[in-house]
Write a protein that holds these residues in place. Structure first.
Motif, mmCIF file in Angstrom:
data_model
loop_
_atom_site.group_PDB
_atom_site.id
_atom_site.type_symbol
_atom_site.label_atom_id
_atom_site.label_comp_id
_atom_site.label_asym_id
_atom_site.label_seq_id
_atom_site.Cartn_x
_atom_site.Cartn_y
_atom_site.Cartn_z
ATOM 1 N N LYS A 143 48.679 43.885 66.170
ATOM 2 C CA LYS A 143 47.278 43.772 65.749
ATOM 3 C C LYS A 143 47.165 43.349 64.291
ATOM 4 O O LYS A 143 47.817 43.936 63.427
ATOM 5 N N GLU A 180 52.196 48.602 67.655
ATOM 6 C CA GLU A 180 52.079 49.937 68.246
ATOM 7 C C GLU A 180 52.583 50.018 69.668
ATOM 8 O O GLU A 180 52.821 49.007 70.333
ATOM 9 N N GLU A 181 52.732 51.216 70.114
ATOM 10 C CA GLU A 181 53.201 51.516 71.459
ATOM 11 C C GLU A 181 52.153 51.049 72.466
ATOM 12 O O GLU A 181 50.946 51.140 72.192
ATOM 13 N N LEU A 183 49.734 51.246 75.603
ATOM 14 C CA LEU A 183 49.042 52.316 76.323
ATOM 15 C C LEU A 183 48.656 51.818 77.708
ATOM 16 O O LEU A 183 47.991 50.792 77.831
ATOM 17 N N GLU A 187 40.629 51.601 80.532
ATOM 18 C CA GLU A 187 39.974 51.725 79.223
ATOM 19 C C GLU A 187 38.530 52.156 79.395
ATOM 20 O O GLU A 187 37.850 51.733 80.330
ATOM 21 N N GLU A 278 41.125 52.089 69.648
ATOM 22 C CA GLU A 278 40.512 51.601 68.404
ATOM 23 C C GLU A 278 39.208 52.327 68.169
ATOM 24 O O GLU A 278 38.614 52.880 69.092
#
Ligand code: AMP
Ligand code: GLY
Length: 424
Positions: A143, A180-181, A183, A187, A278
């Motif tokens: 990101k 990042e990891e 997910l 959502e 986020e």
């Protein structure tokens, strides 16, 4: 009261429609607005990136309340400028809007507040990025740290593509990327209205971010949404309020930068529990169109209470027991290179359908009075119904009455949830 709304999307059109249904709102002015908004309220021009211009307009129109829709003016400090003139404003300060403006900052506050989120590394070199990618493994999530209008995130199993994106982001001065990891799981967007202390959650909604049916194609600003979610765990809202929203609001207040406005939690319901994907510092688009379609509490009074630190005594929110679905009609070429300037017809017939509102996004009025496309996401066709299936049928029946050459929209918004709700 007189309300000035800043913005020009379907989100702002939906906010204005709700404000007009509130008896305490005597007048709404919008800047800069769009063709659909201009049919309902006075529109003014303003440079939304200039906080002083926004504040001057608020003073000039004698606004009692200013509602700021998009993230760009918020991050630039428009709410601070409005408040410094003694005018109530719904929207966080520039400092508090950093929860959206910097993903690294959001991660830091989440860590302080012990809010569950993806493990992440903030990187400033491609070597650091490469190490982080290998630590987490595929699928890779990279990101851009700053605002990127939905284009800053790449999720891919291709390590080369992940590195390329990081390299492109880092080529700008002082840039940072967050690796990042990944997910898994569905959502959910959950919005909360807050005055910096009290948190009032709205209904959970689901957004469809990919351009094509079955979540195919590129990421977009959002191609449709529905609310509420018949399949979500019963205690989701209470759980996220207690573990995510209230701790974030408390942490921001403790830091001396209280967050007052709309706190948008983008969540993943993973196999290991809820995780924050986020935060945004504003109403989401297109989720707002469906959430407000179900809200019966007068919106102006709610936003004014948030802007004046009076949410603790505000009555419980009232919701319609039904459902809402919105379908975004996008211009040919969206999201890569949308074509503009095409005439749109069938708008009135669509809006006359039972339970339907046609909210405008990228539209403008041509010299001959016709309405033309003027942006990537052109319309947000929103329908309310007693069931999700009825709301879907109404939304698609209205979409099918609209003609815009080359336009495209998804046919599967809320389809799975509606089928599951009917026991299929
Ligand atoms: P963001 O701008 O952070 O919301 O990211 C945009 C979209 O990228 C999200 O709505 C997700 O679909 C996807 N995304 C972001 N972070 C992750 C993650 N850690 N794992 C999986 N998907 C993600
Ligand atoms: N619907 C996604 C957003 O507003 O950012």
């Amino acid at each position: 009261m007189k309300v000035l709304v800043i913005g020009s999307g379907a989100r702002e059109h939906a906010i204005i429609a709700s404000l007009l249904g509130d008896d305490s709102v005597s007048e709404v002015v919008c800047a800069p607005g769009n063709a659909g908004i201009a049919q309902q309220v006075t529109v003014r021009t303003v440079d939304v990136t200039d906080p002083e211009a926004v504040a001057s307009l608020a003073a000039e129109v004698y606004a009692d309340l200013v509602v700021i829709g998009p993230e760009v003016p918020l991050v630039a400090g428009a709410a601070d400028a409005v408040r410094s003139r003694g005018i109530a404003c719904f929207g966080p300060s520039g400092a508090a809007a950093q929860l959206e403006g910097s993903k690294a900052f959001a991660k830091q506050v989440m860590a302080e507040a012990e809010v569950p989120t993806a493990m992440a590394h903030v990187c400033t070199t491609t070597d650091e990025v490469a190490t982080a990618l290998d630590q987490f493994g595929a699928p890779y999530v990279v990101k851009d740290d700053g605002l990127a209008a939905g284009k800053g995130v790449v999720v891919t199993s291709d390590r080369h593509e992940a590195l390329e994106h990081a390299f492109a982001c880092l080529s700008r001065p002082d840039a940072k990327v967050v690796v990042e990891e990944y997910l898994d799981g569905p959502e959910v967007s959950l919005f909360a209205i807050t005055d910096g202390t009290t948190v009032v959650p709205l209904q959970p909604a689901q957004d469809f971010k990919r351009a094509g049916d079955g979540d195919s194609g590129p990421n977009t600003g959002g191609m449709g949404a529905y609310a509420p979610l018949p399949w979500s765990p019963r205690d989701l809202v209470a759980d996220v309020t207690e573990r995510v929203l209230q701790p974030m609001v408390d942490a921001m207040r403790r830091r001396g930068t209280p967050f007052a406005g709309l706190l948008y939690a983008g969540l993943a319901l993973t196999s290991r529990g809820v995780r924050v994907v986020e935060f945004n510092a504003r109403f989401g688009d297109p989720e707002t169109q469906v959430v407000l379609a179900n809200l019966r509490t007068p919106l102006g009074q709610l936003l004014l209470a948030a802007a004046t630190e009076k949410l603790d005594t505000f009555p419980r929110l009232v919701w319609d027991p039904g459902f809402a679905v919105t379908v975004v009609v996008a211009a040919e070429g969206y999201p890569a290179s949308p074509r503009t300037g095409d005439v749109i017809s069938g708008l009135e017939a669509a809006a006359e359908q039972a339970g339907v509102d046609v909210f405008h996004a990228g539209t403008s009025v041509m010299d001959d009075g016709n309405i033309a496309s003027a942006g990537g996401r052109v319309l947000s066709v929103t329908a309310h119904g007693e069931s999700l299936a009825q709301a879907r049928e109404r939304a698609y029946a209205a979409v099918d009455l609209i003609r815009l050459e080359g336009s495209h929209h998804r046919r599967d918004i809320a389809e799975r949830a509606a089928n599951e709700a009917m026991g299929e």
